[in-house]
Scaffold this motif. Structure first.
Motif, PDB file in Angstrom:
ATOM      1  N   ILE A 126       0.720  -1.133   0.015  1.00 44.82           N
ATOM      2  CA  ILE A 126       0.015   0.051   0.015  1.00 44.82           C
ATOM      3  C   ILE A 126       0.985   1.476   0.062  1.00 44.82           C
ATOM      4  O   ILE A 126       0.767   2.119  -0.629  1.00 44.82           O
ATOM      5  CB  ILE A 126      -0.935  -0.076   1.141  1.00 44.82           C
ATOM      6  CG1 ILE A 126      -1.914  -1.206   0.976  1.00 44.82           C
ATOM      7  CG2 ILE A 126      -1.890   1.209   1.268  1.00 44.82           C
ATOM      8  CD1 ILE A 126      -2.742  -1.379   2.001  1.00 44.82           C
ATOM      9  N   TRP A 127       1.888   1.148   0.610  1.00 47.36           N
ATOM     10  CA  TRP A 127       2.819   2.312   0.863  1.00 47.36           C
ATOM     11  C   TRP A 127       3.433   2.543  -0.511  1.00 47.36           C
ATOM     12  O   TRP A 127       3.547   3.861  -0.942  1.00 47.36           O
ATOM     13  CB  TRP A 127       3.931   2.165   1.947  1.00 47.36           C
ATOM     14  CG  TRP A 127       5.037   3.211   1.849  1.00 47.36           C
ATOM     15  CD1 TRP A 127       4.729   4.678   2.402  1.00 47.36           C
ATOM     16  CD2 TRP A 127       6.245   3.134   1.665  1.00 47.36           C
ATOM     17  NE1 TRP A 127       5.970   5.290   2.738  1.00 47.36           N
ATOM     18  CE2 TRP A 127       6.833   4.473   1.788  1.00 47.36           C
ATOM     19  CE3 TRP A 127       6.916   2.288   0.915  1.00 47.36           C
ATOM     20  CZ2 TRP A 127       7.963   4.949   1.434  1.00 47.36           C
ATOM     21  CZ3 TRP A 127       8.145   2.742   0.536  1.00 47.36           C
ATOM     22  CH2 TRP A 127       8.808   3.943   0.837  1.00 47.36           C
ATOM     23  N   ASN A 130       0.945   4.103  -3.121  1.00 43.33           N
ATOM     24  CA  ASN A 130       0.658   5.545  -2.698  1.00 43.33           C
ATOM     25  C   ASN A 130       1.847   6.365  -3.236  1.00 43.33           C
ATOM     26  O   ASN A 130       1.655   7.407  -3.830  1.00 43.33           O
ATOM     27  CB  ASN A 130       0.609   5.826  -1.268  1.00 43.33           C
ATOM     28  CG  ASN A 130      -0.837   5.530  -0.505  1.00 43.33           C
ATOM     29  OD1 ASN A 130      -1.713   5.621  -1.443  1.00 43.33           O
ATOM     30  ND2 ASN A 130      -1.042   5.200   0.383  1.00 43.33           N
ATOM     31  N   LYS A 131       3.201   5.873  -2.972  1.00 40.35           N
ATOM     32  CA  LYS A 131       4.180   6.552  -3.571  1.00 40.35           C
ATOM     33  C   LYS A 131       4.441   6.809  -5.072  1.00 40.35           C
ATOM     34  O   LYS A 131       4.549   7.624  -5.654  1.00 40.35           O
ATOM     35  CB  LYS A 131       5.703   5.866  -3.041  1.00 40.35           C
ATOM     36  CG  LYS A 131       6.195   6.163  -1.408  1.00 40.35           C
ATOM     37  CD  LYS A 131       6.231   7.573  -1.605  1.00 40.35           C
ATOM     38  CE  LYS A 131       6.595   8.047   0.074  1.00 40.35           C
ATOM     39  NZ  LYS A 131       6.913   9.387  -0.038  1.00 40.35           N
ATOM     40  N   SER A 133       1.699   6.451  -6.988  1.00 36.60           N
ATOM     41  CA  SER A 133       0.584   7.390  -7.392  1.00 36.60           C
ATOM     42  C   SER A 133       1.246   9.008  -7.074  1.00 36.60           C
ATOM     43  O   SER A 133       0.815   9.943  -7.938  1.00 36.60           O
ATOM     44  CB  SER A 133      -0.585   7.324  -6.707  1.00 36.60           C
ATOM     45  OG  SER A 133      -0.464   7.491  -5.101  1.00 36.60           O
ATOM     46  N   ASP A 134       1.712   9.307  -6.327  1.00 37.94           N
ATOM     47  CA  ASP A 134       2.436  10.545  -5.969  1.00 37.94           C
ATOM     48  C   ASP A 134       3.580  11.050  -6.960  1.00 37.94           C
ATOM     49  O   ASP A 134       3.611  12.050  -7.595  1.00 37.94           O
ATOM     50  CB  ASP A 134       3.029  10.674  -4.463  1.00 37.94           C
ATOM     51  CG  ASP A 134       2.071  10.722  -3.413  1.00 37.94           C
ATOM     52  OD1 ASP A 134       0.884  11.002  -3.586  1.00 37.94           O
ATOM     53  OD2 ASP A 134       2.505  10.489  -2.208  1.00 37.94           O
TER      54      ASP A 134
END
Length: 137
Positions: A126-127, A130-131, A133-134
């Motif tokens: 998940i981390w 998210n990274k 997508s950023d």
């Protein structure tokens, strides 16, 4: 005899004329319906259609290249979410398999190890999603 032949020819021509008249009448009706449909079609085609939703990453009134790049970034984020979901399902399946073994054999240490490692892997997935997508945004 000639009168009979002339009468027969006249009747045949009359029948042919009636058939042609009916055919032309039906053709005229169909042609009128087709023309009416064509007259209405531009009205339908000019209806107020909804606008295409812009990509969440970029786009928004830019060029076609910017829109395509934004849609590709959205697709990459979606692919990351799908891979994260697949990883979660693999970890959950493994944990359920170890749980079945633990209930039969009583080896709860292996089950706890699989659950802890699985939770850590899911959190890392998940981390990373998210990274990613950023970075793509």
């Amino acid at each position: 005899m000639q009168r009979l032949i002339k009468l027969t020819t006249f009747v045949q021509r009359l029948a042919l004329a009636r058939t042609l008249g009916h055919t032309l009448g039906r053709t005229r009706t169909r042609l009128s319906a087709a023309l009416l449909a064509l007259a209405i079609l531009p009205q339908i085609a000019l209806a107020d259609l909804p606008s295409i939703e812009q990509p969440s990453n970029g786009g928004g009134g830019g060029s076609l290249y910017d829109n395509i790049q934004g849609y590709l970034a959205d697709a990459a984020v979606l692919l990351g979410l799908i891979l994260t979901t697949a990883g979660f399902l693999v970890v959950a399946g493994s944990a359920l398999g170890k749980f079945r073994e633990a209930t039969k054999r009583g080896e709860w240490g292996e089950f706890a190890t699989v659950v802890v490692v699985g939770v850590v892997l899911v959190v890392i997935l998940i981390w990373l999603a998210n990274k990613a997508s950023d970075i793509l945004a």
